[in-house]
Design a protein around this motif. Structure first.
Motif, PDB file in Angstrom:
ATOM      1  N   GLN A 476       0.836  -1.200   0.000  1.00 47.37           N
ATOM      2  CA  GLN A 476       0.000   0.000   0.000  1.00 47.37           C
ATOM      3  C   GLN A 476       0.867   1.245   0.000  1.00 47.37           C
ATOM      4  O   GLN A 476       1.988   1.257   0.502  1.00 47.37           O
ATOM      5  CB  GLN A 476      -0.913   0.019   1.215  1.00 47.37           C
ATOM      6  CG  GLN A 476      -0.191   0.211   2.534  1.00 47.37           C
ATOM      7  CD  GLN A 476      -1.145   0.307   3.703  1.00 47.37           C
ATOM      8  OE1 GLN A 476      -2.300  -0.036   3.581  1.00 47.37           O
ATOM      9  NE2 GLN A 476      -0.647   0.780   4.837  1.00 47.37           N
ATOM     10  N   GLU A 477       0.324   2.289  -0.564  1.00 45.60           N
ATOM     11  CA  GLU A 477       1.044   3.542  -0.613  1.00 45.60           C
ATOM     12  C   GLU A 477       1.061   4.212   0.752  1.00 45.60           C
ATOM     13  O   GLU A 477       0.231   3.932   1.610  1.00 45.60           O
ATOM     14  CB  GLU A 477       0.403   4.486  -1.644  1.00 45.60           C
ATOM     15  CG  GLU A 477       0.672   4.117  -3.077  1.00 45.60           C
ATOM     16  CD  GLU A 477       0.278   5.224  -4.026  1.00 45.60           C
ATOM     17  OE1 GLU A 477       0.978   5.404  -5.016  1.00 45.60           O
ATOM     18  OE2 GLU A 477      -0.734   5.900  -3.766  1.00 45.60           O
ATOM     19  N   GLY A 478       2.000   5.122   0.937  1.00 39.47           N
ATOM     20  CA  GLY A 478       2.073   5.901   2.164  1.00 39.47           C
ATOM     21  C   GLY A 478       2.826   5.180   3.260  1.00 39.47           C
ATOM     22  O   GLY A 478       3.916   4.654   3.063  1.00 39.47           O
ATOM     23  N   LEU A 479       2.197   5.098   4.435  1.00 38.98           N
ATOM     24  CA  LEU A 479       2.844   4.558   5.623  1.00 38.98           C
ATOM     25  C   LEU A 479       2.662   3.049   5.709  1.00 38.98           C
ATOM     26  O   LEU A 479       1.565   2.524   5.544  1.00 38.98           O
ATOM     27  CB  LEU A 479       2.249   5.208   6.886  1.00 38.98           C
ATOM     28  CG  LEU A 479       2.748   4.677   8.225  1.00 38.98           C
ATOM     29  CD1 LEU A 479       4.228   4.980   8.408  1.00 38.98           C
ATOM     30  CD2 LEU A 479       1.933   5.285   9.371  1.00 38.98           C
ATOM     31  N   ASN A 480       3.772   2.353   5.973  1.00 45.00           N
ATOM     32  CA  ASN A 480       3.758   0.925   6.237  1.00 45.00           C
ATOM     33  C   ASN A 480       4.575   0.648   7.495  1.00 45.00           C
ATOM     34  O   ASN A 480       5.360   1.504   7.940  1.00 45.00           O
ATOM     35  CB  ASN A 480       4.334   0.135   5.058  1.00 45.00           C
ATOM     36  CG  ASN A 480       3.378   0.104   3.876  1.00 45.00           C
ATOM     37  OD1 ASN A 480       2.600  -0.815   3.719  1.00 45.00           O
ATOM     38  ND2 ASN A 480       3.447   1.144   3.033  1.00 45.00           N
ATOM     39  N   THR A 481       4.372  -0.544   8.077  1.00 44.54           N
ATOM     40  CA  THR A 481       5.054  -0.886   9.323  1.00 44.54           C
ATOM     41  C   THR A 481       5.893  -2.133   9.132  1.00 44.54           C
ATOM     42  O   THR A 481       5.407  -3.142   8.613  1.00 44.54           O
ATOM     43  CB  THR A 481       4.034  -1.115  10.456  1.00 44.54           C
ATOM     44  OG1 THR A 481       3.270   0.079  10.641  1.00 44.54           O
ATOM     45  CG2 THR A 481       4.737  -1.457  11.758  1.00 44.54           C
ATOM     46  N   LEU A 482       7.147  -2.045   9.561  1.00 43.83           N
ATOM     47  CA  LEU A 482       8.071  -3.162   9.521  1.00 43.83           C
ATOM     48  C   LEU A 482       8.316  -3.618  10.962  1.00 43.83           C
ATOM     49  O   LEU A 482       8.777  -2.827  11.801  1.00 43.83           O
ATOM     50  CB  LEU A 482       9.395  -2.752   8.869  1.00 43.83           C
ATOM     51  CG  LEU A 482      10.480  -3.839   8.788  1.00 43.83           C
ATOM     52  CD1 LEU A 482      10.029  -4.984   7.896  1.00 43.83           C
ATOM     53  CD2 LEU A 482      11.781  -3.236   8.284  1.00 43.83           C
ATOM     54  N   THR A 483       7.991  -4.869  11.280  1.00 46.31           N
ATOM     55  CA  THR A 483       8.135  -5.396  12.642  1.00 46.31           C
ATOM     56  C   THR A 483       9.458  -6.131  12.765  1.00 46.31           C
ATOM     57  O   THR A 483       9.711  -7.104  12.045  1.00 46.31           O
ATOM     58  CB  THR A 483       6.977  -6.338  12.989  1.00 46.31           C
ATOM     59  OG1 THR A 483       5.742  -5.630  12.863  1.00 46.31           O
ATOM     60  CG2 THR A 483       7.107  -6.857  14.415  1.00 46.31           C
ATOM     61  N   ILE A 484      10.287  -5.659  13.703  1.00 46.77           N
ATOM     62  CA  ILE A 484      11.592  -6.258  13.960  1.00 46.77           C
ATOM     63  C   ILE A 484      11.501  -7.015  15.288  1.00 46.77           C
ATOM     64  O   ILE A 484      11.155  -6.443  16.325  1.00 46.77           O
ATOM     65  CB  ILE A 484      12.696  -5.194  14.050  1.00 46.77           C
ATOM     66  CG1 ILE A 484      12.713  -4.347  12.771  1.00 46.77           C
ATOM     67  CG2 ILE A 484      14.053  -5.844  14.304  1.00 46.77           C
ATOM     68  CD1 ILE A 484      13.093  -5.096  11.543  1.00 46.77           C
ATOM     69  N   GLY A 485      11.800  -8.293  15.259  1.00 44.31           N
ATOM     70  CA  GLY A 485      11.823  -9.087  16.483  1.00 44.31           C
ATOM     71  C   GLY A 485      13.252  -9.392  16.876  1.00 44.31           C
ATOM     72  O   GLY A 485      14.127  -9.581  16.022  1.00 44.31           O
ATOM     73  N   TYR A 486      13.499  -9.391  18.185  1.00 40.86           N
ATOM     74  CA  TYR A 486      14.833  -9.742  18.657  1.00 40.86           C
ATOM     75  C   TYR A 486      14.704 -10.638  19.884  1.00 40.86           C
ATOM     76  O   TYR A 486      13.754 -10.535  20.668  1.00 40.86           O
ATOM     77  CB  TYR A 486      15.667  -8.492  18.974  1.00 40.86           C
ATOM     78  CG  TYR A 486      15.065  -7.567  20.003  1.00 40.86           C
ATOM     79  CD1 TYR A 486      15.350  -7.711  21.359  1.00 40.86           C
ATOM     80  CD2 TYR A 486      14.210  -6.539  19.621  1.00 40.86           C
ATOM     81  CE1 TYR A 486      14.803  -6.873  22.302  1.00 40.86           C
ATOM     82  CE2 TYR A 486      13.654  -5.686  20.553  1.00 40.86           C
ATOM     83  CZ  TYR A 486      13.950  -5.848  21.898  1.00 40.86           C
ATOM     84  OH  TYR A 486      13.406  -5.011  22.834  1.00 40.86           O
ATOM     85  N   SER A 487      15.671 -11.523  20.031  1.00 45.25           N
ATOM     86  CA  SER A 487      15.689 -12.450  21.160  1.00 45.25           C
ATOM     87  C   SER A 487      17.097 -12.505  21.724  1.00 45.25           C
ATOM     88  O   SER A 487      18.077 -12.222  21.030  1.00 45.25           O
ATOM     89  CB  SER A 487      15.236 -13.843  20.722  1.00 45.25           C
ATOM     90  OG  SER A 487      16.137 -14.389  19.767  1.00 45.25           O
ATOM     91  N   TYR A 488      17.161 -12.864  22.999  1.00 49.66           N
ATOM     92  CA  TYR A 488      18.434 -12.975  23.698  1.00 49.66           C
ATOM     93  C   TYR A 488      18.282 -14.049  24.756  1.00 49.66           C
ATOM     94  O   TYR A 488      17.170 -14.546  25.007  1.00 49.66           O
ATOM     95  CB  TYR A 488      18.849 -11.640  24.321  1.00 49.66           C
ATOM     96  CG  TYR A 488      17.756 -11.018  25.151  1.00 49.66           C
ATOM     97  CD1 TYR A 488      17.610 -11.303  26.496  1.00 49.66           C
ATOM     98  CD2 TYR A 488      16.831 -10.151  24.561  1.00 49.66           C
ATOM     99  CE1 TYR A 488      16.595 -10.757  27.248  1.00 49.66           C
ATOM    100  CE2 TYR A 488      15.808  -9.593  25.304  1.00 49.66           C
ATOM    101  CZ  TYR A 488      15.699  -9.890  26.646  1.00 49.66           C
ATOM    102  OH  TYR A 488      14.692  -9.349  27.387  1.00 49.66           O
ATOM    103  N   ALA A 489      19.371 -14.420  25.362  1.00 45.40           N
ATOM    104  CA  ALA A 489      19.332 -15.468  26.380  1.00 45.40           C
ATOM    105  C   ALA A 489      18.499 -14.994  27.562  1.00 45.40           C
ATOM    106  O   ALA A 489      18.874 -14.065  28.274  1.00 45.40           O
ATOM    107  CB  ALA A 489      20.752 -15.823  26.842  1.00 45.40           C
ATOM    108  N   GLY A 490      17.326 -15.600  27.727  1.00 47.06           N
ATOM    109  CA  GLY A 490      16.466 -15.241  28.849  1.00 47.06           C
ATOM    110  C   GLY A 490      15.263 -14.415  28.479  1.00 47.06           C
ATOM    111  O   GLY A 490      14.443 -14.095  29.333  1.00 47.06           O
ATOM    112  N   GLY A 491      15.076 -14.039  27.197  1.00 48.06           N
ATOM    113  CA  GLY A 491      13.904 -13.228  26.859  1.00 48.06           C
ATOM    114  C   GLY A 491      13.862 -12.856  25.395  1.00 48.06           C
ATOM    115  O   GLY A 491      14.742 -13.179  24.608  1.00 48.06           O
TER     116      GLY A 491
END
Length: 817
Positions: A476-491
């Protein structure tokens, strides 16, 4: 005479029966033709709960029936039927033959159940016997019955409630009657009491009390001993009486009724309350809490054997650790209106998380009679823990987000880069970063690896991350959302990164798209209950196709309870726009009002757009023509918290407020808003120094309620002293807010020596002023007094005698005149 007549009738009937028997034997009939009838049929009306003696006329047809066995079948009816008996009019004994020409009847009792319903119920009389040729006869006779009225079902009620002593901590006798208001007997009745949170408990051992069967309109008295706990609250309290019984069919039924009992405070009991408490300011995990409590006896009598313990829920590796080895801390007896200070030795666990920690304390004490009282106390000390949020997760910040190009095009490439900073006091290991919530219509990874491995991110360190992407042709034109996930030891966690200014004209040459390109409110802060103008713009992003017949609607509902948070103050929440050309923008303003009791939150505001365009085709499923788009915007609303501090007074029990001497600051705190203020804490700042700790914990203050506080302070200056009452609290969103109230008071100077005092004089041997000398010597004064007495006595005697003689002379003259 009567006996002879009766004997004659009996002999006549016996002869007649014998003659009938002879005639019947001379002309036998076939067994299959023999049956019985009711020569005078009728519908018998029965009444629920009653027993009726039923007489059914009967006559044999085809031949007499000898040795009949009559069985009543009441299957499917609400009846209980006795064994039928064959009788003949005028003969007392039961008969053994059903005749063709005699008036006979079948007699039996019908007992109707109390719960019988209105209706028609047939009773079958099954008859088994033999005909004159010894042929077996089987026949039946149907008796039609009817019930025309029903009884009201049993309904147990509680009446005539009385009770004697309602003082808290004492025993009470509760009396009431159980009455059956219905018409059907309640059987196997049990009485039980649900005391709930009334502060009362049973003074008897049986949970369910057996009561006799309760017939209609009958009353059964119940007397119960009840104990009122010392922890009960004075005022109106409710207990529930449960009445369980069975119907005639064995169905369990329960009736319940509330009893309201007003409890009175025990004016003679002790009452221990928590006054003030202090602890180490900015205490951190692993350090001692330094908790000191002030416990006051507000009751009328001494509190005996008081003891204080820390609740098990507050002890553990993530809370506090006891520095004592007994189950509780023993305190000395506390007399009425006395206050003691108690130190509670606790250490903050090294694994405790930052923020306000709940600490539950249990206070137990006794009165002179040995009645136990409990006073649970909960306080909330604040624990410092740098770099770790209150829920225990490390603080990770994503910042300096860049996208290249600034206006990405559908089908093209895009690079998103950002800094990831570890603001925690602990390092992160095994850190991985990946993309989440991807679909074929948004972003497409360039690399096939499922995640980017970072490894270790030390405390306070920052790492620059770059992610290459390709844009879908359907994005879609205009605003879009990019979701970044991160993980580490314990969470693990995720963050949304906005991708701006996406352009897409591929495959959509004939369909325009309408977006909300800009919106704002005309006030900086939207408070609950405030009215504001909502300004927004709707833009047609297509380069060549216009949108027509556009209907734009605005709606704002709470995601929690679906109530309207934003309402239009005037007119409608929808308006019509005839056309928005390619690349054009339409602006509009709506006057909205925020809900008066809204809590602090970013509430969604939905803009719904319905439109048409040239060349549009009907929906193949519904047949409707038109497109509809919904855009969810957010507006931050701040609850209308109205904390007020008033009646600030500075006074001293000695009369005047003096510099360097203790004084008391008193004030009232009011919550005049619509929401609860949580964890309210008061501090004093300015020209005063607090002597009893840096803070006063007020606690939670509900909307419309008030509280008061006292601080012991020492004024630091002379003259007009300035002070500030500082109130900190948490709003409904958990954010800390601050409210201040300035005050001033006149402070007297410190006491000084009299400047006229002679420093050279001897303070240990002061000069005593000499008394004045006498005018006359003592002996001369005594002689003068004696002389005056010697002259005064004879003169006085002579005067009195003269007066008496003149009075006698006057009386004699009056007698002889």
């Amino acid at each position: 005479m009567k006996k002879n007549t009766k004997r004659f009738v009996t002999c006549f009937l016996s002869a007649l029966l014998l003659l009938t028997f002879v005639l019947a034997n001379s002309k036998p009939a076939a067994a299959q033709e023999v049956h019985v009838i009711n020569p005078d049929p009728e519908i018998i009306v029965l009444v629920p709960g009653e027993t009726t003696k039923v007489k059914v006329p009967i006559r044999a047809v085809g031949s007499y029936i000898s040795s009949p066995i009559i069985l009543a079948d009441a299957t499917g009816t609400p009846y209980t039927v006795s064994q039928p008996v064959l009788r003949t009019n005028g003969i007392d004994v039961p008969m053994n033959i059903i005749y063709e020409f005699l008036d006979q009847y079948v007699e039996f009792d019908v007992t109707v159940a109390e719960t019988a319903k209105i209706g028609n119920y047939p009773i079958k009389l099954n008859i088994y016997g033999t005909s004159p040729g010894d042929e077996k006869v089987t026949t039946e006779l149907v008796v039609n019955t009817q019930i025309l009225q029903e009884k009201e079902p049993a309904q147990l009620t509680v009446n005539k409630v009385t009770y004697d002593n309602t003082t808290i901590g004492k025993n009470m006798n509760l009396s009431f009657t159980v009455k059956n208001e219905g018409e059907i007997t309640a059987r196997n009745v049990y009485v039980s009491i649900d005391y709930g949170e009334s502060g009362m408990v049973a003074g008897y051992s049986t949970k369910k009390i057996k009561v006799e069967d309760v017939a209609s309109k009958k009353e059964v008295p119940i007397n119960l001993p009840i104990r009122i706990l010392p922890t009960a609250s004075p005022g109106m309290n409710t207990i529930t009486v449960n009445l369980t019984y069975k119907s005639e069919e064995g169905e369990n039924i329960t009736d319940s009724q509330d009893i309201y009992i007003s409890l009175k405070a025990n004016d003679s009991s002790p009452n221990l309350v928590l006054g003030k408490f202090n602890y180490t300011n900015k205490a951190k995990p692993g350090e001692k809490l330094g908790l000191v409590l002030e416990i006051k006896n507000d009751g009328a009598n001494t509190a005996y054997r008081p003891r204080l313990s820390v609740d098990e829920s507050s002890i553990g590796t993530e809370n506090f650790i006891k520095n004592y080895y007994t189950d509780y801390i023993e305190l000395k007896n506390i007399k009425s209106n006395n206050t003691i200070k108690v130190e509670v030795p606790l250490t903050i666990s090294k694994e405790a998380k930052g923020g306000l920690k709940e600490l539950k304390l249990n206070l137990v004490y006794f009165d002179q009679q040995g009645v136990e009282y409990k006073a649970p106390v909960t306080i909330y000390p604040f624990i410092e823990a740098e770099g770790i949020s209150q829920d225990g997760t490390p603080v990770i910040v994503v910042k300096n987000v860049k996208q290249s190009p600034s206006k990405p095009v559908a089908g093209g490439r895009l690079e998103v880069s950002f800094d990831m900073e570890n603001k925690s006091s602990i390092g992160l290991s095994d850190l991985k970063i990946g993309l989440q919530d991807l679909s074929g219509d948004t972003f497409i990874p360039v690399e096939s690896d499922p995640y980017k491995y970072i490894g270790e991110l030390k405390a306070g360190a920052t790492k620059r991350i770059t992610i290459p992407l390709k844009l879908s042709e359907n994005i879609q034109e205009g605003l879009n959302t990019l979701t970044i996930g991160y993980s580490y030891a314990g969470g693990s966690d995720k963050v949304d990164i906005p991708v701006l200014n996406v352009e897409n004209d591929l495959g959509s040459a004939s369909k325009p798209r309408l977006i909300v390109s800009d919106y704002n409110a005309d006030i900086e802060v939207i408070k609950a209950g405030s009215v504001f103008n909502f300004n927004f713009e709707v833009r047609n992003t297509h380069s060549s196709v216009a949108a027509k017949n556009i209907i734009i609607s605005v709606s704002g509902k709470s995601p929690q309870d679906q109530s309207e948070i934003f309402t239009v103050t005037q007119g409608s929440n929808s308006f019509f726009v005839s056309k928005i050309g390619p690349g054009e923008t339409v602006s509009n303003t709506l006057e909205l009002k925020a809900k008066s009791d809204a809590a602090t939150f970013a509430y969604p505001l939905t803009v719904s757009i319905e439109y048409e365009y040239d060349g549009i085709e009907p929906n193949p499923t519904t047949g409707q023509i038109g497109e509809k788009e919904e855009h969810e915007l957010t507006l931050q609303v701040v609850e209308n918290a109205r904390p007020v501090v008033d009646y600030v007074q500075v006074y001293s029990y000695d009369g005047q407020v003096v510099m360097g001497n203790p004084a008391t600051v008193y004030f009232d705190f009011f919550n005049m808003g619509k929401s609860t203020l949580n964890n309210v804490i008061a501090t004093i700042e300015g020209d005063f120094t607090s002597t009893s700790g840096n803070m006063y914990f007020i606690g939670n203050v509900n909307a419309g309620e008030s509280s008061s506080a006292e601080f012991e302070v020492i004024p630091n200056i002379e003259g007009m002293a300035q002070g500030i009452v500082k109130i900190t609290y948490e709003d409904s969103n958990g954010d800390e807010q601050v409210y201040t109230k300035e005050f001033e008071t006149t402070v007297m100077g410190e006491m000084t020596w009299d400047p006229g005092f002679d420093e050279g004089s001897d303070v240990f041997n002061p000069m005593i002023p000499e008394p004045k000398k006498a005018i006359l010597p003592t002996w001369a004064f005594i002689l003068i007094q004696v002389a005056i007495f010697a002259i005064f006595v004879p003169v006085t005697r002579k005067v009195i005698i003269s007066l008496y003689k003149s009075r006698l002379l006057k009386k004699e003259e009056e007698m002889y005149q």
